[in-house]
Design a protein around this motif. Structure first.
Motif, PDB file in Angstrom:
ATOM      1  N   ALA A 108      -3.188  12.917   1.618  1.00 24.83           N
ATOM      2  CA  ALA A 108      -2.431  11.864   0.946  1.00 24.83           C
ATOM      3  C   ALA A 108      -3.301  11.117  -0.054  1.00 24.83           C
ATOM      4  O   ALA A 108      -4.501  10.957   0.145  1.00 24.83           O
ATOM      5  CB  ALA A 108      -1.880  10.885   1.979  1.00 24.83           C
ATOM      6  N   THR A 109      -2.668  10.670  -1.131  1.00 25.07           N
ATOM      7  CA  THR A 109      -3.297   9.772  -2.087  1.00 25.07           C
ATOM      8  C   THR A 109      -2.834   8.369  -1.702  1.00 25.07           C
ATOM      9  O   THR A 109      -1.651   8.152  -1.458  1.00 25.07           O
ATOM     10  CB  THR A 109      -2.843  10.095  -3.521  1.00 25.07           C
ATOM     11  N   VAL A 110      -3.770   7.435  -1.641  1.00 21.70           N
ATOM     12  CA  VAL A 110      -3.433   6.071  -1.236  1.00 21.70           C
ATOM     13  C   VAL A 110      -3.743   5.124  -2.391  1.00 21.70           C
ATOM     14  O   VAL A 110      -4.832   5.163  -2.960  1.00 21.70           O
ATOM     15  CB  VAL A 110      -4.226   5.650   0.025  1.00 21.70           C
ATOM     16  N   GLU A 131       0.886  -1.161   0.000  1.00 17.34           N
ATOM     17  CA  GLU A 131       0.000   0.000   0.000  1.00 17.34           C
ATOM     18  C   GLU A 131       0.923   1.210   0.000  1.00 17.34           C
ATOM     19  O   GLU A 131       1.886   1.256   0.772  1.00 17.34           O
ATOM     20  CB  GLU A 131      -0.866  -0.002   1.262  1.00 17.34           C
ATOM     21  N   SER A 177       1.204   5.435   0.073  1.00 20.40           N
ATOM     22  CA  SER A 177       0.563   6.705   0.392  1.00 20.40           C
ATOM     23  C   SER A 177       1.553   7.814   0.049  1.00 20.40           C
ATOM     24  O   SER A 177       2.697   7.784   0.504  1.00 20.40           O
ATOM     25  CB  SER A 177       0.216   6.741   1.885  1.00 20.40           C
TER      26      SER A 177
END
Length: 130
Positions: free
Chosen positions: A61-63, A49, A51
């Motif tokens: 944040a973009t995850v 994953e 972030s």
């Protein structure tokens, strides 16, 4: 009829004011925020994953989940902001490294190992001194 004439005259007055606006003040234009190119890269084995921060997210944040490696993302960051990328391995583990480059210059590298291993790379997008 008199009311309609007054209303029509008022409309013409408003239109003329909009067209002939003689305000001597210059119109203020938005000054673009200076930015720096930031490149995030994640390499290794396993599923992670990721972030990361980018300009358009206003600090959020973009995850991205379930990412297969390798992964690279280039974004524009406002100067003075701290770009960062964080990785978390899934329960199967593995090994993954994040790297951060600002204006094509390596800033930081960190490695995550094992089930749910974590690593974070951060930097500082500053004005270039020259």
């Amino acid at each position: 009829m008199l009311i309609a004439g007054v209303a029509l005259l008022a409309c013409f007055g408003l239109v003329a004011y909009g067209i002939l606006d003689t305000d001597d003040q210059p119109k203020q234009q938005a000054v673009p925020t200076p930015t720096a190119e930031v490149t995030y890269e994640v390499t290794g084995t396993g599923t992670v994953e990721i972030s990361y921060l980018a300009r358009g997210e206003a600090g959020a944040a973009t995850v991205e989940r379930g990412v297969r490696l390798p992964w690279t993302k280039s974004v524009q960051m406002p100067l003075g902001k701290a770009p960062s990328v964080a990785i978390t391995l899934d329960g199967k583990g593995g090994q993954a490294s994040c790297t951060l480059a600002i204006r094509d210059k390596h800033v930081q590298r960190a490695t995550a190992v094992g089930a749910f291993g974590r690593a974070t790379c951060t930097g500082d997008a500053q004005v270039e001194k020259g």
